[in-house]
Scaffold this motif. Structure first.
Motif, short mmCIF file in Angstrom:
data_model
loop_
_atom_site.label_atom_id
_atom_site.label_comp_id
_atom_site.label_asym_id
_atom_site.label_seq_id
_atom_site.Cartn_x
_atom_site.Cartn_y
_atom_site.Cartn_z
N ALA A 1 7.91 2.73 3.08
CA ALA A 1 7.31 1.41 3.28
C ALA A 1 8.12 0.61 4.29
N LEU A 2 9.44 0.68 4.22
CA LEU A 2 10.28 -0.05 5.17
C LEU A 2 10.14 0.54 6.58
N ASP A 3 10.04 1.87 6.66
CA ASP A 3 9.84 2.48 7.98
C ASP A 3 8.48 2.09 8.57
N THR A 4 7.48 1.90 7.70
CA THR A 4 6.14 1.55 8.17
C THR A 4 6.12 0.16 8.78
N VAL A 5 6.77 -0.80 8.13
CA VAL A 5 6.72 -2.18 8.61
C VAL A 5 7.79 -2.47 9.65
N ARG A 6 8.63 -1.50 9.92
CA ARG A 6 9.69 -1.70 10.93
C ARG A 6 9.06 -2.02 12.28
N MET A 7 9.64 -2.99 12.97
CA MET A 7 9.10 -3.38 14.27
C MET A 7 9.24 -2.23 15.27
N GLY A 8 8.11 -2.00 16.02
CA GLY A 8 8.04 -0.87 16.93
C GLY A 8 9.15 -0.82 17.94
N ASP B 1 12.66 9.95 -8.14
CA ASP B 1 13.05 10.30 -6.77
C ASP B 1 12.02 9.80 -5.76
N GLN B 2 10.75 9.93 -6.10
CA GLN B 2 9.69 9.58 -5.16
C GLN B 2 9.62 8.08 -4.94
N LEU B 3 10.03 7.28 -5.94
CA LEU B 3 10.01 5.83 -5.76
C LEU B 3 10.97 5.42 -4.65
N THR B 4 12.13 6.04 -4.62
CA THR B 4 13.08 5.76 -3.54
C THR B 4 12.50 6.14 -2.19
N VAL B 5 11.83 7.30 -2.15
CA VAL B 5 11.20 7.74 -0.90
C VAL B 5 10.09 6.79 -0.49
N SER B 6 9.31 6.31 -1.46
CA SER B 6 8.19 5.42 -1.15
C SER B 6 8.68 4.09 -0.58
N LEU C 1 0.82 -1.20 0.00
CA LEU C 1 0.00 0.00 0.00
C LEU C 1 0.86 1.26 0.00
N CYS C 2 1.95 1.23 0.73
CA CYS C 2 2.84 2.40 0.76
C CYS C 2 3.45 2.66 -0.62
N ILE C 3 3.71 1.60 -1.38
CA ILE C 3 4.22 1.77 -2.74
C ILE C 3 3.11 2.24 -3.68
N ALA C 4 1.90 1.71 -3.49
CA ALA C 4 0.78 2.07 -4.36
C ALA C 4 0.40 3.54 -4.22
N VAL C 5 0.76 4.17 -3.11
CA VAL C 5 0.45 5.58 -2.91
C VAL C 5 1.08 6.43 -4.01
N LEU C 6 2.27 6.07 -4.47
CA LEU C 6 2.95 6.83 -5.51
C LEU C 6 2.11 6.91 -6.77
N PHE C 7 1.59 5.77 -7.22
CA PHE C 7 0.79 5.76 -8.44
C PHE C 7 -0.60 6.34 -8.20
N ALA C 8 -1.09 6.25 -6.97
CA ALA C 8 -2.35 6.92 -6.65
C ALA C 8 -2.21 8.43 -6.78
N ALA C 9 -1.05 8.96 -6.39
CA ALA C 9 -0.80 10.40 -6.55
C ALA C 9 -0.74 10.78 -8.02
N ILE C 10 -0.12 9.93 -8.84
CA ILE C 10 -0.06 10.20 -10.28
C ILE C 10 -1.45 10.20 -10.89
N ASP C 11 -2.27 9.22 -10.52
CA ASP C 11 -3.65 9.17 -11.03
C ASP C 11 -4.45 10.40 -10.58
N THR C 12 -4.26 10.81 -9.34
CA THR C 12 -4.97 11.99 -8.83
C THR C 12 -4.53 13.24 -9.58
N ALA C 13 -3.24 13.35 -9.86
CA ALA C 13 -2.74 14.49 -10.62
C ALA C 13 -3.36 14.52 -12.02
N GLY C 14 -3.41 13.36 -12.67
CA GLY C 14 -4.04 13.30 -13.99
C GLY C 14 -5.51 13.67 -13.94
N ALA C 15 -6.22 13.22 -12.90
CA ALA C 15 -7.64 13.55 -12.76
C ALA C 15 -7.83 15.05 -12.55
N LEU C 16 -6.97 15.67 -11.75
CA LEU C 16 -7.05 17.12 -11.55
C LEU C 16 -6.85 17.86 -12.87
#
Length: 266
Positions: A259-266, A250-255, A94-109
């Protein structure tokens, strides 16, 4: 039935219960990648091909994932581990899919701003209705994703999750949920960053025609303004696409990092 069960028992004995269990746990973490992640979940790729690729990735990763791990024998603990693996894989995807969701939203705008939103058709990549610029931005994003070996980055990032969350360990699911929600809140801001040049050009064009309509009230601004606005929008889109490509890279590297920070054990 007895012959089939005997063959299955022989196969388990030869492969080892630990290896089989580790393989299916790794496969459970990989599966969400082929459901929601960009490119891997594309409807253009046959389901059989995606299944084969998922099995191949799991076969390559499971020896590393089970190294030094103590896996349970009971049914209930095993089911718990499978559910945990699905959730960890889903959070990463899901954290990776956010990148393409942003692209789709930009295209829709941009479709709304330029006026292409009236011509929505079915997008073959997602199966959803989308207008012209949404499809253009999606295809450009997919092309850049392939060109920069984004698929290899995702697989490498997924392999890192087994160091952050081992097969036999449970992460902090509350922290994972908060991380996924925080990542989703960036979709609109990222979409505005991608679409900003075209949005500004369209707003300035509308403002210019607003001034013209006050100076020359007999001019049919709607008849003249629409094609001009489309032309200006397409010119700015063409000029800004190279910068969009750099942003996606650049954003793919950030994503992947998020994603790794999200699944990192607390």
């Amino acid at each position: 039935m007895n012959a089939t069960q005997q063959t299955a028992n022989q196969l388990l004995a030869s492969l080892g219960v630990r290896n089989v269990l580790g393989f299916f746990l790794v496969l459970a973490r990989i599966t969400p990648l082929f459901i929601v992640a960009p490119l891997f979940s594309s409807r253009q790729i046959p389901a059989r091909a995606r299944t084969i690729v998922a099995l191949a990735i799991a076969l390559g990763l499971y020896p590393l994932a089970i190294a030094g791990q103590t896996l349970p024998d009971g049914v209930v603990p095993i089911v718990g581990l499978v559910v945990k693996e699905l959730l960890v894989g889903l959070a990463f995807a899901l954290c990776i899919a956010v990148l393409f969701a942003a692209i789709d939203t930009a295209g829709a705008l941009l479709d709304f701003m330029v006026g292409f939103a009236f011509g929505a058709t079915v997008d073959p990549m997602t199966g959803n209705n989308s207008a012209v610029l949404t499809r253009v931005y999606t295809l450009v994003a997919i092309a850049i994703f392939i060109a920069i070996n984004g698929d290899a980055w995702l697989i490498q990032g997924l392999s890192r999750t087994f160091d952050l969350v081992p097969l036999s360990a449970f992460p902090d699911f509350a922290s994972i949920g908060e991380g996924v929600v925080a990542t989703f809140t960036t979709i609109f801001a990222s979409a505005v960053q991608v679409a900003a040049p075209v949005i500004i050009a369209c707003v300035l064009t509308d403002a210019g025609f607003g001034v013209v309509s006050r100076v020359v009230p007999q001019m049919n601004v709607f008849a003249v303004g629409f094609p001009v606005k489309v032309l200006v929008g397409l010119l700015v889109v063409a000029a800004s696409l190279p910068f969009v490509g750099g942003w996606i890279s650049d954003q793919l590297t950030v994503s992947v990092s998020q994603a790794l920070d999200t699944v990192r054990m607390g």
